[in-house]
Design a protein around this motif. Structure first.
Motif, PDB file in Angstrom:
ATOM      1  N   HIS A   1    -114.664 -60.516 -65.347  1.00  0.00           N
ATOM      2  CA  HIS A   1    -115.255 -60.339 -64.345  1.00  0.00           C
ATOM      3  C   HIS A   1    -114.790 -62.083 -63.783  1.00  0.00           C
ATOM      4  CE1 HIS A   1    -117.243 -61.170 -60.400  1.00  0.00           C
ATOM      5  NE2 HIS A   1    -117.340 -60.480 -59.713  1.00  0.00           N
ATOM      6  N   PRO A   2    -113.081 -62.082 -62.301  1.00  0.00           N
ATOM      7  CA  PRO A   2    -113.192 -63.469 -62.410  1.00  0.00           C
ATOM      8  C   PRO A   2    -113.775 -64.835 -62.325  1.00  0.00           C
ATOM      9  CG  PRO A   2    -112.004 -62.202 -61.151  1.00  0.00           C
ATOM     10  CD  PRO A   2    -112.855 -61.427 -61.770  1.00  0.00           C
ATOM     11  N   GLY A   3    -115.414 -64.184 -61.757  1.00  0.00           N
ATOM     12  CA  GLY A   3    -116.198 -65.150 -61.075  1.00  0.00           C
ATOM     13  C   GLY A   3    -116.540 -65.476 -62.368  1.00  0.00           C
ATOM     14  N   ILE A   4    -117.185 -65.014 -63.280  1.00  0.00           N
ATOM     15  CA  ILE A   4    -117.759 -65.128 -64.957  1.00  0.00           C
ATOM     16  C   ILE A   4    -117.213 -66.073 -65.360  1.00  0.00           C
ATOM     17  CG2 ILE A   4    -118.585 -63.951 -66.646  1.00  0.00           C
ATOM     18  CD1 ILE A   4    -119.520 -62.180 -65.098  1.00  0.00           C
ATOM     19  N   ALA A   5    -115.606 -65.478 -65.717  1.00  0.00           N
ATOM     20  CA  ALA A   5    -115.114 -66.520 -66.728  1.00  0.00           C
ATOM     21  C   ALA A   5    -114.541 -67.669 -65.827  1.00  0.00           C
ATOM     22  CB  ALA A   5    -113.575 -66.688 -66.320  1.00  0.00           C
ATOM     23  N   ALA A   6    -114.333 -68.004 -64.692  1.00  0.00           N
ATOM     24  CA  ALA A   6    -114.348 -69.868 -63.680  1.00  0.00           C
ATOM     25  C   ALA A   6    -115.739 -69.998 -63.915  1.00  0.00           C
ATOM     26  CB  ALA A   6    -113.883 -69.138 -62.334  1.00  0.00           C
TER      27      ALA A   6
END
Length: 318
Positions: free
Chosen positions: A37-42
């Protein structure tokens, strides 16, 4: 202890994952069945690193961790076993680096248990953060095409396999996966700088009605790899509007929940990922703390197994 600028609940899905990926990934990226999930990585990268730091994902898929790292001004290194995903990860990293104008992204194709051999020599001991997720539960991944799209009755499942290679860890048993994942985390520990952080995102699932508690098993794997657990957080997969959750379940999540409820199992749609956070100790653990490795273990189902000593047993290559 949690860092001053961190929180135990991460608001990582103000918009859906596809919306977060829009315009940032090359064509074909959506076909991967289990994208980070992009938001988790970011969130992890912004919380645990500074601009210019090196971020690593040893099982990088299409390169989500690398893309988010590069857009935040970090450098990125990814390892991916499957050539098709490694190619996409490299293209995505190159695009992100060109767009952000800062940082360098490198992708190597190979077995993550050979991470220290695959990675550039000057990266060893320099990684500030590892962000990754183990493969799990094919029933929770994939996409569907409805009868409205196909003209045929029912739904067709697609893009739900990591690969056709039976040696890929996505195809092995859960216990074999955890043995291999422990080896990968041990390799990551060698890549980390002292005090570096490892963030692992995962979730439990059910297999033939039995709960697979992967988050707790990952915690055990990290300890066995010589990492020190520091936090256990919740990363939201649902949005928050006026203090209420806005759920975004996949077709398969809804189907699995409905099937379970018909059998009398009170399941609910998953609203979050478990996030397990480790650090690399700046000093070696004491003999007393290491002694726990000789105690009987429990496998991912909670059953007792024999104690293990040294490296995990051989498993099929990733």
């Amino acid at each position: 202890m949690p860092r001053p600028d961190s929180a135990s609940v991460w608001n990582t899905a103000p918009t859906s994952a596809p919306a977060q990926r829009k315009g940032r990934y090359v064509p074909g990226s959506a076909a991967h069945p289990a994208k980070m999930h992009p938001g988790i990585a970011a969130h992890a990268i912004a919380t645990y690193t500074h601009p210019g730091d090196l971020v690593l994902d040893p099982m990088c898929g299409i390169g989500t961790t690398l893309v988010e790292a590069l857009h935040l001004g970090r450098n990125a290194l990814g390892i991916e076993y499957e050539p098709q995903w490694a190619t996409l990860a490299s293209l995505n990293a190159r695009s992100a680096a060109q767009e952000s104008g800062t940082g360098t992204g490198i992708v190597r194709c190979g077995d993550a248990r050979r991470l220290t051999d695959l990675a550039p020599a000057d990266a060893r001991g320099e990684v500030g953060l590892v962000v990754t997720s183990p493969p799990y539960g094919s029933s929770v991944h994939g996409q569907v095409r409805s009868s409205r799209e196909t003209g045929e009755p029912g739904v067709v499942k697609k893009d739900f396999r990591y690969s056709q290679d039976r040696a890929n860890l996505a195809h092995v048993s859960t216990d074999q996966l955890l043995h291999a994942f422990t080896e990968i985390l041990a390799q990551c520990r060698q890549m980390l700088r002292p005090g570096g952080t490892v963030v692992i995102t995962t979730r439990p699932w059910r297999e033939r009605g039995e709960l697979i508690d992967l988050p707790s098993a990952v915690l055990v794997s990290g300890k066995a790899a010589g990492l020190h657990p520091t936090e256990r957080c919740v990363a939201m997969l649902a949005g928050i509007r006026n203090s209420r959750l806005v759920t975004r379940p996949s077709f398969f999540q809804m189907k699995n929940v409905r099937d379970a409820r018909r059998q009398g199992i009170p399941l609910s749609v998953v609203q979050h990922e478990d996030v397990i956070v480790f650090t690399k100790r700046t000093t070696a653990p004491s003999c007393k703390s290491m002694a726990v490795s000789t105690c009987p273990r429990r496998n991912v189902h909670g059953r007792r197994t024999a104690p293990t000593h040294g490296r995990p047993s051989d498993t099929p290559a990733l």
